[in-house]
Design an enzyme around this catalytic site. Structure first.
Site, PDB file in Angstrom:
ATOM      1  N   ALA A 166      41.552 -21.117 -55.792  1.00 53.35           N
ATOM      2  CA  ALA A 166      41.236 -21.757 -54.512  1.00 53.35           C
ATOM      3  C   ALA A 166      40.517 -20.786 -53.585  1.00 53.35           C
ATOM      4  CB  ALA A 166      42.512 -22.284 -53.866  1.00 53.35           C
ATOM      5  N   ASP A 167      40.989 -19.540 -53.524  1.00 53.39           N
ATOM      6  CA  ASP A 167      40.346 -18.529 -52.682  1.00 53.39           C
ATOM      7  C   ASP A 167      38.886 -18.334 -53.073  1.00 53.39           C
ATOM      8  OD1 ASP A 167      42.328 -17.724 -50.892  1.00 53.39           O
ATOM      9  OD2 ASP A 167      43.219 -16.321 -52.309  1.00 53.39           O
ATOM     10  N   LEU A 168      38.646 -18.073 -54.350  1.00 52.22           N
ATOM     11  CA  LEU A 168      37.312 -17.664 -54.762  1.00 52.22           C
ATOM     12  C   LEU A 168      36.334 -18.831 -54.817  1.00 52.22           C
ATOM     13  CD1 LEU A 168      38.186 -14.895 -57.366  1.00 52.22           C
ATOM     14  CD2 LEU A 168      38.044 -14.806 -54.873  1.00 52.22           C
TER      15      LEU A 168
END
Length: 387
Positions: free
Chosen positions: A176-178
């Site tokens: 989700a972050d990247l």
């Protein structure tokens, strides 16, 4: 790919980014902009980015967080107290000359500091202002903490992974972050293109939850059409919507990955007569996928990975070795693509990390600066941006 030069001639040279980001999603986004030539001014609190005090496996070579080093190359650092009047003047001067601002505080923090888009567009009409959060700038989850694991779980991503009847599995990489980092990049650059035509900047909002839901467009669309949840396989096929022979298999000395190939043709090549029949011609058999996978696994265990690759690649079967990190960094294609590089850090010394994944013919980008020390460039930035 050039490294350790003191100048970046990449395609974004000339763009200035006011970087208020911390942790992973924001810093990787701004690092990529820096890799492509933008001047990244990392505006940190006096104690530094939260990631300076967190590290994978508690790795702090020479006192520097390996996680911070991973996400913050090609940036300059200035440490400021955003609640201090004099420091806030410095921040305003930087924003006045910036093309892009990226922040990933909880919704409302920049507004309370007097640095929200409504105020900043008054001093910089062309500013592209990107806010990134866990779940969005409004809605029932507004005050919930947003983090990669939580976004993967809410989005249904974890429920896609793992074995039938067992606990769902989240990805080891901060998906989700990247993914949000990538959406930030494409969106701010699209807004810069729009500014070239209109002269006006705009506000962009990204969030972890939307990013990971959008990434699963095929899986979610299939569910919406079918009307009920996909069921994970008992044998470990890595996608609940896919059938045999897709997946990873044991070999005599490791593992082999088998893509979407005809079950019948693969059976003919490896000598598994049970499936050498027209009824198994498909490359995506769902009904008996677990039985087929167990039978193929038993055969693949009889020979080494390299033996199977030699045989299967000659027949144009979609397959590959399953590399560990040790094997990956020495993989000939990884070396050819220059995806493992070495840069000099002011305290750690030589640091090996990943290269930039895209190549430009006319505006070559460079990895010219390791992650900065806290406030390393503070005086230099003040001279450039403040009267």
């Amino acid at each position: 790919m050039s490294t350790n030069s003191n100048e970046n001639e990449g395609p974004l040279k000339g763009l200035v980014v006011a970087d208020f980001t911390q942790l992973a999603q924001g810093p990787w986004a701004t690092q990529m902009l820096g890799d492509m030539g933008a001047d990244i001014i990392k505006i940190e609190p006096e104690k530094g980015d939260w990631m300076r005090h967190y590290a994978y496996d508690n790795m702090y070579p020479e006192g520097e967080s390996i996680s911070f080093v991973s996400f913050n190359r090609n940036k300059r650092s200035i440490a400021l107290n955003l609640k201090d009047a004099e420091d806030k003047k410095v921040v305003i001067d930087i924003i006045r000359k910036a093309d892009i601002l990226v922040e990933n505080f909880r919704p409302g923090v920049m507004e309370r500091l007097g640095l929200g888009y409504g105020d900043m567009k008054k001093i910089n009409r062309g500013l592209v202002y990107c806010s990134s959060s866990g779940y969005g700038a409004s809605g029932p989850y507004l005050h919930r903490p947003g983090q990669d694991l939580l976004a993967q779980s809410i989005s249904g991503t974890a429920a896609l992974n793992g074995v039938k009847g067992q606990m769902p599995v989240v990805t080891a990489v901060g998906q989700a972050d990247l993914l949000t980092s990538l959406f930030i990049n494409q969106s701010v650059l699209a807004a810069i293109y729009s500014r070239e035509k209109t002269g006006k900047g705009q506000k962009i909002e990204a969030n972890l939850l939307n990013s990971v839901v959008g990434f699963h467009v095929q899986e979610i669309t299939a569910y919406l059409h079918k009307g009920f949840n996909p069921e994970r396989s008992e044998s470990g096929i890595p996608n609940p919507w896919l059938g045999a022979p897709y997946g990873l298999y044991n070999t005599k000395d490791g593992y082999i990955a088998i893509g979407m190939n005809s079950v019948q043709r693969l059976a003919q090549i490896i000598g598994l007569q049970k499936y050498d029949a027209a009824e198994f011609a498909s490359n995506n058999i769902i009904e008996s996928r677990d039985e087929i996978r167990f039978d193929f696994d038993a055969v693949f265990k009889t020979r080494s990975t390299q033996d199977w690759l030699n045989l299967l690649l000659e027949e144009d079967i979609w397959c590959s070795q399953v590399n560990s990190f040790d094997e990956m960094v020495n993989d000939p294609q990884i070396k050819h693509n220059e995806m493992i590089i070495e840069i000099n850090h002011p305290t750690i010394g030589k640091v090996k990390t990943t290269g930039f994944p895209v190549w430009f013919s006319d505006t070559p980008q460079k990895i010219y600066k390791a992650a900065p020390l806290l406030n390393e460039d503070g005086e230099e930035i003040r001279r450039e941006f403040c009267d």
